[in-house]
Design a protein around this motif. Structure first.
Motif, PDB file in Angstrom:
ATOM      1  N   GLN A   1       0.833  -1.205   0.000  1.00 42.21           N
ATOM      2  CA  GLN A   1       0.000   0.000   0.000  1.00 42.21           C
ATOM      3  C   GLN A   1       0.867   1.255   0.000  1.00 42.21           C
TER       4      GLN A   1
ATOM      5  N   TYR B 162       0.994   3.970  -3.058  1.00 42.58           N
ATOM      6  CA  TYR B 162       0.730   5.384  -2.778  1.00 42.58           C
ATOM      7  C   TYR B 162       1.872   6.257  -3.298  1.00 42.58           C
TER       8      TYR B 162
ATOM      9  N   ASN C 282      -8.747   8.511   0.759  1.00 41.78           N
ATOM     10  CA  ASN C 282      -7.748   7.764   1.518  1.00 41.78           C
ATOM     11  C   ASN C 282      -7.715   8.295   2.951  1.00 41.78           C
TER      12      ASN C 282
ATOM     13  N   SER D  79      -8.498   2.891   1.991  1.00 40.85           N
ATOM     14  CA  SER D  79      -8.866   3.576   0.755  1.00 40.85           C
ATOM     15  C   SER D  79     -10.289   3.170   0.395  1.00 40.85           C
TER      16      SER D  79
ATOM     17  N   GLN E  66      -8.201   2.510  -3.994  1.00 41.79           N
ATOM     18  CA  GLN E  66      -6.923   2.881  -4.613  1.00 41.79           C
ATOM     19  C   GLN E  66      -6.366   1.717  -5.421  1.00 41.79           C
TER      20      GLN E  66
END
Length: 260
Positions: A5, A9, A125, A141, A156
């Motif tokens: 994650q 991001y 988010n 998310s 996401q």
């Protein structure tokens, strides 16, 4: 927040801010910063002041970020980034400064498709921070379909493979949203609160137990003292601040996404 994650991001952050990812894989990335991004995250104002005052050639930094140290060779040099690390916190702050809300459209790649229909989604988010004498942070998310009200966790990740653009394709047809974004945000806020309520909160009870043990030691130390000194009250207050369980919810960023 899991390493993947964090990686996803960062990848999206640098791509949207025109920073080239020179090379990397699922566990690290080497990024060529732009001048503007270097100024925002590299903390070297005197360097840039010198460059600008002497009309020098700009030399934005190249940054290697390691998102999963267990999956790479030991001789790789780079900055380890994880949830709660100073670098990631700085990038979250920069995201808020740059403007946390975006509007993106799925890029239409098939020229044979005459009138593709794009559906509006609100994606947000969230960072959830759990505080006591120990801390934990999680990233969620969430996305909500502004036509149907469908909510998905992992929004996401669901759009990570899509080609997005800030400009709408002339051939695309945008469905008008039925649920207003502000109302949709309220629904997502309720969802994130519900997710938190469903989690195991044993950590808070464990912190309370440690608090009671330390409090008992403090009371035992001063049990023969009739008039408790100021330091007793200060220690008691510090203990409460240290062990009291708290949960904080922050919105890192979000946006309106028109996708198929």
């Amino acid at each position: 927040m899991y390493p993947q994650q964090v990686h996803d991001y960062l990848q999206k952050f640098f791509k949207e801010n025109n920073c080239e990812i020179v090379h990397g894989n699922e566990h690290y990335m080497t990024v060529q910063l732009t001048v503007d991004m270097d100024k925002k995250i590299m903390n070297r104002p005197f360097h840039w002041q010198y460059i600008e005052n002497t009309n020098g050639v700009p030399d934005p930094a190249q940054l290697t970020l390691i998102t999963d140290q267990t999956k790479i060779s030991n001789n790789m040099k780079g900055e380890v980034v994880h949830f709660g690390s100073p670098r990631l916190s700085q990038i979250f702050h920069t995201t808020r400064e740059l403007g946390a809300c975006v509007q993106m459209y799925e890029r239409i790649l098939n020229n044979m498709e005459t009138r593709p229909i794009l559906t509006p989604w609100l994606g947000v988010n969230y960072k959830v921070s759990y505080y006591c004498d120990r801390t934990k942070e999680m990233l969620y998310s969430l996305g909500i379909n502004l036509m149907t009200g469908e909510v998905i966790n992992g929004f996401q990740e669901s759009i990570a493979t899509k080609e997005l653009d800030t400009q709408k394709s002339e051939r695309a047809f945008l469905l008008p949203y039925i649920i207003k974004p502000l109302r949709a945000l309220e629904r997502l806020d309720a969802v994130i609160e519900n997710l938190i309520q469903q989690e195991d909160h044993a950590w808070a009870e464990e912190a309370k137990s440690r608090w009671q043990k330390d409090q008992a030691i403090l009371e035992h130390f001063y049990e023969e003292v009739k008039e408790k000194p100021e330091c007793y009250e200060m220690e008691k207050k510090a203990m409460a601040e240290q062990y009291e369980a708290k949960i904080k919810i922050d919105i890192i960023n979000g946006g309106l996404f028109y996708i198929r």
